[in-house]
Motif scaffolding. Structure first.
Motif, PDB file in Angstrom:
ATOM      1  N   GLY A 177     -15.337  15.527  32.706  1.00 14.60           N
ATOM      2  CA  GLY A 177     -14.736  16.862  32.759  1.00 14.60           C
ATOM      3  C   GLY A 177     -13.622  17.066  31.750  1.00 14.60           C
ATOM      4  N   ILE A 178     -13.742  16.392  30.600  1.00 14.24           N
ATOM      5  CA  ILE A 178     -12.730  16.549  29.550  1.00 14.24           C
ATOM      6  C   ILE A 178     -13.413  16.915  28.232  1.00 14.24           C
ATOM      7  CG2 ILE A 178     -11.100  14.942  30.625  1.00 14.24           C
ATOM      8  CD1 ILE A 178     -12.007  12.819  28.568  1.00 14.24           C
ATOM      9  N   ASN A 179     -12.614  17.340  27.286  1.00 12.57           N
ATOM     10  CA  ASN A 179     -13.107  17.700  25.962  1.00 12.57           C
ATOM     11  C   ASN A 179     -13.550  16.436  25.220  1.00 12.57           C
ATOM     12  OD1 ASN A 179     -12.661  18.153  22.943  1.00 12.57           O
ATOM     13  ND2 ASN A 179     -12.487  20.244  23.753  1.00 12.57           N
ATOM     14  N   SER A 180     -14.645  16.535  24.475  1.00 10.88           N
ATOM     15  CA  SER A 180     -15.156  15.366  23.763  1.00 10.88           C
ATOM     16  C   SER A 180     -14.181  14.860  22.699  1.00 10.88           C
ATOM     17  CB  SER A 180     -16.527  15.643  23.147  1.00 10.88           C
ATOM     18  OG  SER A 180     -16.469  16.714  22.247  1.00 10.88           O
ATOM     19  N   VAL A 181     -13.435  15.757  22.071  1.00  8.81           N
ATOM     20  CA  VAL A 181     -12.443  15.339  21.068  1.00  8.81           C
ATOM     21  C   VAL A 181     -11.315  14.557  21.747  1.00  8.81           C
ATOM     22  CG1 VAL A 181     -10.773  16.135  19.351  1.00  8.81           C
ATOM     23  CG2 VAL A 181     -13.018  17.226  19.506  1.00  8.81           C
ATOM     24  N   THR A 182     -10.949  14.990  22.943  1.00  8.81           N
ATOM     25  CA  THR A 182      -9.924  14.269  23.698  1.00  8.81           C
ATOM     26  C   THR A 182     -10.391  12.852  23.988  1.00  8.81           C
ATOM     27  OG1 THR A 182      -9.154  16.323  24.715  1.00  8.81           O
ATOM     28  CG2 THR A 182      -8.568  14.281  25.839  1.00  8.81           C
ATOM     29  N   TYR A 183     -11.647  12.727  24.414  1.00 10.74           N
ATOM     30  CA  TYR A 183     -12.181  11.388  24.690  1.00 10.74           C
ATOM     31  C   TYR A 183     -12.198  10.540  23.418  1.00 10.74           C
ATOM     32  CZ  TYR A 183     -14.854   7.457  26.132  1.00 10.74           C
ATOM     33  OH  TYR A 183     -15.225   6.162  26.369  1.00 10.74           O
ATOM     34  N   LEU A 184     -12.589  11.130  22.318  1.00  8.04           N
ATOM     35  CA  LEU A 184     -12.595  10.422  21.031  1.00  8.04           C
ATOM     36  C   LEU A 184     -11.213   9.842  20.738  1.00  8.04           C
ATOM     37  CD1 LEU A 184     -13.785   9.776  18.135  1.00  8.04           C
ATOM     38  CD2 LEU A 184     -12.923  12.019  17.498  1.00  8.04           C
ATOM     39  N   HIS A 185     -10.173  10.621  21.006  1.00  9.29           N
ATOM     40  CA  HIS A 185      -8.806  10.152  20.776  1.00  9.29           C
ATOM     41  C   HIS A 185      -8.468   8.947  21.659  1.00  9.29           C
ATOM     42  CE1 HIS A 185      -7.564  13.190  17.961  1.00  9.29           C
ATOM     43  NE2 HIS A 185      -7.964  14.153  18.775  1.00  9.29           N
ATOM     44  N   TYR A 186      -9.038   8.886  22.867  1.00  7.00           N
ATOM     45  CA  TYR A 186      -8.797   7.730  23.739  1.00  7.00           C
ATOM     46  C   TYR A 186      -9.426   6.476  23.138  1.00  7.00           C
ATOM     47  CZ  TYR A 186      -7.606  11.230  27.310  1.00  7.00           C
ATOM     48  OH  TYR A 186      -7.056  12.273  28.006  1.00  7.00           O
ATOM     49  N   GLU A 187     -10.657   6.599  22.659  1.00  4.79           N
ATOM     50  CA  GLU A 187     -11.324   5.426  22.071  1.00  4.79           C
ATOM     51  C   GLU A 187     -10.631   4.973  20.789  1.00  4.79           C
ATOM     52  OE1 GLU A 187     -15.550   5.365  21.495  1.00  4.79           O
ATOM     53  OE2 GLU A 187     -15.938   5.634  23.633  1.00  4.79           O
ATOM     54  N   LYS A 188     -10.098   5.899  20.026  1.00  8.02           N
ATOM     55  CA  LYS A 188      -9.423   5.553  18.774  1.00  8.02           C
ATOM     56  C   LYS A 188      -7.949   5.219  18.995  1.00  8.02           C
ATOM     57  CE  LYS A 188     -12.387   7.854  15.509  1.00  8.02           C
ATOM     58  NZ  LYS A 188     -12.604   6.794  14.529  1.00  8.02           N
ATOM     59  N   GLU A 189      -7.516   5.261  20.253  1.00 10.11           N
ATOM     60  CA  GLU A 189      -6.137   4.972  20.641  1.00 10.11           C
ATOM     61  C   GLU A 189      -5.121   5.891  19.976  1.00 10.11           C
ATOM     62  OE1 GLU A 189      -4.852   1.191  21.527  1.00 10.11           O
ATOM     63  OE2 GLU A 189      -6.686   0.786  22.617  1.00 10.11           O
ATOM     64  N   GLN A 190      -5.521   7.135  19.806  1.00  7.68           N
ATOM     65  CA  GLN A 190      -4.596   8.135  19.269  1.00  7.68           C
ATOM     66  C   GLN A 190      -3.903   8.892  20.398  1.00  7.68           C
ATOM     67  OE1 GLN A 190      -7.443  10.219  16.830  1.00  7.68           O
ATOM     68  NE2 GLN A 190      -7.074   8.883  15.085  1.00  7.68           N
ATOM     69  N   ARG A 191      -4.456   8.770  21.587  1.00  7.63           N
ATOM     70  CA  ARG A 191      -3.864   9.340  22.795  1.00  7.63           C
ATOM     71  C   ARG A 191      -4.153   8.383  23.937  1.00  7.63           C
ATOM     72  NH1 ARG A 191      -5.516  15.393  24.038  1.00  7.63           N
ATOM     73  NH2 ARG A 191      -3.992  15.008  25.653  1.00  7.63           N
ATOM     74  N   GLU A 192      -3.336   8.484  25.000  1.00  5.03           N
ATOM     75  CA  GLU A 192      -3.576   7.682  26.195  1.00  5.03           C
ATOM     76  C   GLU A 192      -3.999   8.603  27.323  1.00  5.03           C
ATOM     77  OE1 GLU A 192      -0.166   5.338  27.153  1.00  5.03           O
ATOM     78  OE2 GLU A 192      -0.305   4.164  25.314  1.00  5.03           O
ATOM     79  N   PRO A 193      -5.033   8.200  28.067  1.00  2.57           N
ATOM     80  CA  PRO A 193      -5.466   9.052  29.178  1.00  2.57           C
ATOM     81  C   PRO A 193      -4.429   9.057  30.290  1.00  2.57           C
ATOM     82  CG  PRO A 193      -6.731   7.000  29.142  1.00  2.57           C
ATOM     83  CD  PRO A 193      -5.862   7.014  27.923  1.00  2.57           C
TER      84      PRO A 193
END
Length: 69
Positions: free
Chosen positions: A28-44
């Protein structure tokens, strides 16, 4: 070598043969947001981290690289 959150997320996702977009939709999240989690640019957020752990049947500690299970 220390395993990081992004690596764990990617490994688990690939084991299930999901695309980032498919997984993001399931969470239930934006795919770009998830991408940032995998690239460690953001923390969930903690609640989402718990949801991801539950989804994969692993512990939050495992996702964070603090345990091997």
């Amino acid at each position: 070598m220390k395993i990081n959150l992004g690596q764990r997320l990617k490994e688990l996702r690939e084991e299930k043969n999901y695309t980032q977009k498919q997984l993001a939709e399931m969470l239930g999240i934006n795919s770009v947001t998830y991408l940032h989690y995998e690239k460690e640019q953001r923390e969930p957020p903690l609640a989402l981290l718990a949801d991801i752990a539950k989804f994969y049947g692993v512990s939050v500690d495992y996702l964070l690289g603090l345990s091997d299970y």
